[in-house]
Design a protein around this motif. Structure first.
Motif, PDB file in Angstrom:
ATOM      1  N   TYR A 182       8.626   6.066   3.378  1.00  0.00           N
ATOM      2  CA  TYR A 182       8.393   6.305   2.071  1.00  0.00           C
ATOM      3  C   TYR A 182       9.757   7.121   1.405  1.00  0.00           C
TER       4      TYR A 182
ATOM      5  N   ASN B 275       5.537   4.748   8.480  1.00  0.00           N
ATOM      6  CA  ASN B 275       5.835   3.866   7.097  1.00  0.00           C
ATOM      7  C   ASN B 275       7.041   4.397   6.480  1.00  0.00           C
TER       8      ASN B 275
ATOM      9  N   PRO C 271       3.594  -0.130   3.093  1.00  0.00           N
ATOM     10  CA  PRO C 271       2.946   0.603   1.879  1.00  0.00           C
ATOM     11  C   PRO C 271       3.019   0.059   0.509  1.00  0.00           C
TER      12      PRO C 271
END
Length: 209
Positions: free
Chosen positions: A95, A93, A189
């Protein structure tokens, strides 16, 4: 199946332990494989710890990316000769607070994170899975006979779809197909199904709502 786990933290470590229990040959990898001895002992079965380089050289059937998103560029370039025609399961993911500017750029762009990974690992067949589940649920709710959690996945082609489905179901989760990689925005996300733990019916209802 021989599975190379790239990154052996909470997600990669738990996945590898489950797959070893299910009878797969698991290659846990990190930049410091000597630190993975306890993980290998806990996994048992046909698990071993290797360097990232050795994992990619091992001609595995599938590779699971479970390292920080920022490593995608470097890994895809370094091991470009090793993963051609292999199935890559992207569990990463983006981030920005951890991965920096490149993650923010991907999140701001008109392509989703899995399409970015597929573009970088362009000679492989990419699927997206295991990026939406909480690590503790992955650890504690595998191999259930009832009240199974559903794991959403997407895939680039039929082979990556089949491998991802098999690896989800082999460890006691329900596999819910979202679609091709272009449909994975909802898995990113802060999006619709990210971080959601639910059964198949509720997940499918949420996807289709």
């Amino acid at each position: 199946m021989k599975i190379g786990v790239i990154g052996s933290g909470n997600i990669g470590g738990n996945l590898g332990k489950h797959w070893a229990k299910a009878g797969h040959e698991v290659l846990f990898s990190s930049r410091h494989p000597e630190q993975l001895n306890d993980l290998v002992k806990e996994a048992g079965g046909k698990a071993q710890a290797v360097s990232v380089e050795k994992a990619f050289e091992a001609n595995a059937d599938a590779y699971v990316l479970a390292m920080p998103f920022r490593a995608i560029d470097q890994l895809s370039e370094l091991y470009a000769g090793e993963y051609g025609n292999k199935v890559i399961i992207d569990a990463t993911n983006p981030y920005p607070e951890r991965d920096g500017e490149m993650a923010q750029e991907v999140r701001d762009s008109n392509r989703n994170a899995s399409e970015y990974t597929a573009m970088k690992f362009n000679t492989a067949k990419t699927a997206k899975a295991f990026n939406t589940i909480h690590a503790e649920h992955l650890k504690e709710r595998a191999f259930r006979n009832s009240d199974k959690l559903a794991v959403p996945y997407a895939a680039q082609d039929q082979e990556s779809k089949q491998v991802a489905q098999t690896l989800i179901e082999d460890i006691g989760f329900e596999a819910v197909y979202v679609g091709d990689l272009g449909k994975t925005n909802i898995m990113d996300p802060d999006q619709k199904i990210y971080g959601k733990s639910m059964d198949r019916q509720h997940l499918e209802d949420l996807i289709n709502s």
